[in-house]
Design a protein around this motif. Sequence first.
Motif, PDB file in Angstrom:
ATOM      1  N   ARG A   1       2.577 -13.702  38.778  1.00 50.96           N
ATOM      2  CA  ARG A   1       2.984 -12.945  37.585  1.00 50.96           C
ATOM      3  C   ARG A   1       4.507 -12.989  37.479  1.00 50.96           C
ATOM      4  NH1 ARG A   1       1.890  -6.555  39.265  1.00 50.96           N
ATOM      5  NH2 ARG A   1       3.254  -6.511  41.105  1.00 50.96           N
ATOM      6  N   LEU A   2       4.999 -12.799  36.267  1.00 52.36           N
ATOM      7  CA  LEU A   2       6.433 -12.748  36.016  1.00 52.36           C
ATOM      8  C   LEU A   2       6.744 -11.364  35.442  1.00 52.36           C
ATOM      9  CD1 LEU A   2       9.129 -14.254  36.045  1.00 52.36           C
ATOM     10  CD2 LEU A   2       8.670 -14.997  33.696  1.00 52.36           C
ATOM     11  N   LYS A   3       7.186 -10.477  36.313  1.00 51.54           N
ATOM     12  CA  LYS A   3       7.533  -9.123  35.866  1.00 51.54           C
ATOM     13  C   LYS A   3       8.785  -9.196  34.986  1.00 51.54           C
ATOM     14  CE  LYS A   3       6.936  -5.739  38.787  1.00 51.54           C
ATOM     15  NZ  LYS A   3       7.029  -4.839  39.964  1.00 51.54           N
ATOM     16  N   GLY A   4       8.705  -8.527  33.878  1.00 53.47           N
ATOM     17  CA  GLY A   4       9.721  -8.646  32.830  1.00 53.47           C
ATOM     18  C   GLY A   4       9.142  -9.332  31.621  1.00 53.47           C
TER      19      GLY A   4
ATOM     20  N   VAL B   1      -2.109 -13.759  37.072  1.00 56.26           N
ATOM     21  CA  VAL B   1      -2.768 -14.942  36.513  1.00 56.26           C
ATOM     22  C   VAL B   1      -3.191 -15.838  37.666  1.00 56.26           C
ATOM     23  CG1 VAL B   1      -2.538 -16.939  34.985  1.00 56.26           C
ATOM     24  CG2 VAL B   1      -1.347 -14.795  34.433  1.00 56.26           C
ATOM     25  N   SER B   2      -4.440 -16.355  37.606  1.00 51.86           N
ATOM     26  CA  SER B   2      -4.948 -17.242  38.662  1.00 51.86           C
ATOM     27  C   SER B   2      -4.850 -18.690  38.207  1.00 51.86           C
ATOM     28  CB  SER B   2      -6.407 -16.896  38.989  1.00 51.86           C
ATOM     29  OG  SER B   2      -6.511 -15.594  39.506  1.00 51.86           O
TER      30      SER B   2
ATOM     31  N   TYR C   1      14.081 -10.817  35.321  1.00 56.12           N
ATOM     32  CA  TYR C   1      12.742 -11.298  35.660  1.00 56.12           C
ATOM     33  C   TYR C   1      12.562 -11.304  37.176  1.00 56.12           C
ATOM     34  CZ  TYR C   1      12.581 -12.804  30.811  1.00 56.12           C
ATOM     35  OH  TYR C   1      12.599 -12.828  29.443  1.00 56.12           O
ATOM     36  N   HIS C   2      11.288 -11.062  37.545  1.00 61.02           N
ATOM     37  CA  HIS C   2      10.926 -10.966  38.970  1.00 61.02           C
ATOM     38  C   HIS C   2       9.600 -11.720  39.122  1.00 61.02           C
ATOM     39  CE1 HIS C   2      11.377  -9.086  42.895  1.00 61.02           C
ATOM     40  NE2 HIS C   2      10.091  -8.767  42.877  1.00 61.02           N
ATOM     41  N   PHE C   3       9.667 -12.949  39.709  1.00 61.90           N
ATOM     42  CA  PHE C   3       8.477 -13.790  39.858  1.00 61.90           C
ATOM     43  C   PHE C   3       7.847 -13.548  41.222  1.00 61.90           C
ATOM     44  CE2 PHE C   3       6.386 -17.716  41.226  1.00 61.90           C
ATOM     45  CZ  PHE C   3       5.503 -17.913  40.174  1.00 61.90           C
ATOM     46  N   GLU C   4       6.503 -13.325  41.229  1.00 61.64           N
ATOM     47  CA  GLU C   4       5.746 -13.123  42.463  1.00 61.64           C
ATOM     48  C   GLU C   4       4.540 -14.057  42.456  1.00 61.64           C
ATOM     49  OE1 GLU C   4       4.626  -9.059  42.326  1.00 61.64           O
ATOM     50  OE2 GLU C   4       6.584  -8.298  42.965  1.00 61.64           O
ATOM     51  N   VAL C   5       4.240 -14.650  43.625  1.00 61.16           N
ATOM     52  CA  VAL C   5       3.089 -15.534  43.746  1.00 61.16           C
ATOM     53  C   VAL C   5       2.435 -15.321  45.112  1.00 61.16           C
ATOM     54  CG1 VAL C   5       4.497 -17.460  44.607  1.00 61.16           C
ATOM     55  CG2 VAL C   5       2.273 -17.927  43.533  1.00 61.16           C
ATOM     56  N   MET C   6       1.082 -15.376  45.130  1.00 55.76           N
ATOM     57  CA  MET C   6       0.309 -15.256  46.371  1.00 55.76           C
ATOM     58  C   MET C   6      -0.768 -16.331  46.387  1.00 55.76           C
ATOM     59  SD  MET C   6      -0.118 -11.134  46.920  1.00 55.76           S
ATOM     60  CE  MET C   6      -0.854 -10.827  45.320  1.00 55.76           C
ATOM     61  N   ALA C   7      -1.155 -16.734  47.611  1.00 58.47           N
ATOM     62  CA  ALA C   7      -2.216 -17.720  47.800  1.00 58.47           C
ATOM     63  C   ALA C   7      -3.490 -17.010  48.233  1.00 58.47           C
ATOM     64  CB  ALA C   7      -1.803 -18.758  48.839  1.00 58.47           C
TER      65      ALA C   7
END
Length: 530
Positions: free
Chosen positions: A223-226, A232-233, A249-255
Amino acid sequence: FLDDGIELRVETVTQHGKSKLLLGTTSGLWQFTDRKFEYLGALDPMLKNRITSIVTTKNDEIKVFGTKGFGVLVLTNDTAIYLNSSHGLTSNSVTSLLITGNLLWIATNNGLNCLDLTKVGTDEMRILMFSKQHGLISNEINQIAGNQEFIYIATNEGLTVFNHKDYRPVNDPPPIYINGFTVMEEDMPVRTGYSFRHNQNFISIRFTGISYREAGNLVYKYRLKGLGEDWVSTTNSQVEYAFLPSGKYHFEVMAVNSDGLMSSQPAIISFIIKPPIWKTWWFITILVLAASVLAFLFYSYRIKQIRHEAVLRNDISWYRQQSLARQMDPHFVFNTLNSIQSYIIKNDRLSSSQYLTKFSRLMRLMLNNSQQIAVPLNDEVSALNIYLELESIRFQEKFEFYLNIDPVIEPEVCYIPAFLIQPFIENSIWHGIMGIDRPGYIHVDLKLNETGNQVICTVEDNGKGRAQSMAEKALNDKNHKSLGVSIVESRLSLLNSLYGIEMKIIYTDLFDKQGNPAGTRVRINLPIIL
């Protein structure tokens, strides 16, 4: 049993109780009891879809229905629970179901899924996924069967026998790393924070999750906070954002691996896109201040202009009243009344009546015109015509006069300032024609200028001329000055300032063939006032 009134394409049949059959068909769920068919699709909207598989627990407390394209419905005594790809299923197209103990096995056209029935509907529910990466011969499964030890998986590629007791799930979540950051197709060194201009708003981020068993087939959630708060998958290891608006903006990603384990900590990258200069607070402040100053200056200018116009209009009104006073000069009124009296003494009733009628009409026109800033040319000409008639009669027809109006002028709708022409006609009579011993004439000609915004008035006489008249004035009355003409000149100057036009008076001395003075021509530019 045959019932000619029912046409069903049956996909699966399961016994329900001792004397009932549940039928999964292309049109939904049906029940067969005592040789009668009953449609059960009204029990739940999910049961109206194509049902491909039905399984129940031994005591029928839980019934599970697999559908073609809509996932799985789990029915208990009092609840209905829906499972689909948003909950972790490999696909919504279910081909076969199997219950072994507390485990529900769900075969789809894209792999095998397993979950604990006792945890369905709770926060502890977790769907395990099995695919070719885990040893299946194919992800497209036709049917499954088995027990608590072995699961038999039938596919178009062959049969897979799966000993799920020996399966050891991965207990360590996959780590995730951001390994690429591109701005406007230019690679940037990966760090935690960035700051970009407003036009550097095409961002590309690359990331990688580590899982040797998954062989690069992890699912990523980002997700892109902001820009938004929703996750989103994707199976892609890169995302792009085009035309991002200015902001933080604050980008977060997980596997996420096939066992549903998610990275313990997301990979994070932050950046700022600065607003354009015209959207910054200091620029807007300067713009507002500048606009305020301009508005104040314009306001001050308009107030000054309005006041100036008011002064000009007051001055014009004053000079108009002075022009009226000059035209109603007591000397002229006295002489006119004396002429009327002489006609009465001579018992010339017709002449006295006509003279008196014209005089009263002239007074009425002057008073009416004095109330207006501008008057129709027709009214001004009528007043001039009566004035010339009275003066001609009073001076025993010593001169003739002509008034000519250009045919292109519409005198009823053409408005000009009042009391501007008469002083020049009066000058022609008193300072021109009265000093000659020959018959005199006065010609008044009115025509439009080339641009159509002015009336050109020409007053011409055959009097003694300006040079001789001024010489006589110098001898007889050094202090005398023609107030009527000077008032007109002042009014024209004020009208020039008020309307921003050029109106002027041009004097021309006329001479005969021998070079002797033969009269004067005066040209006056009169504005047409709309």
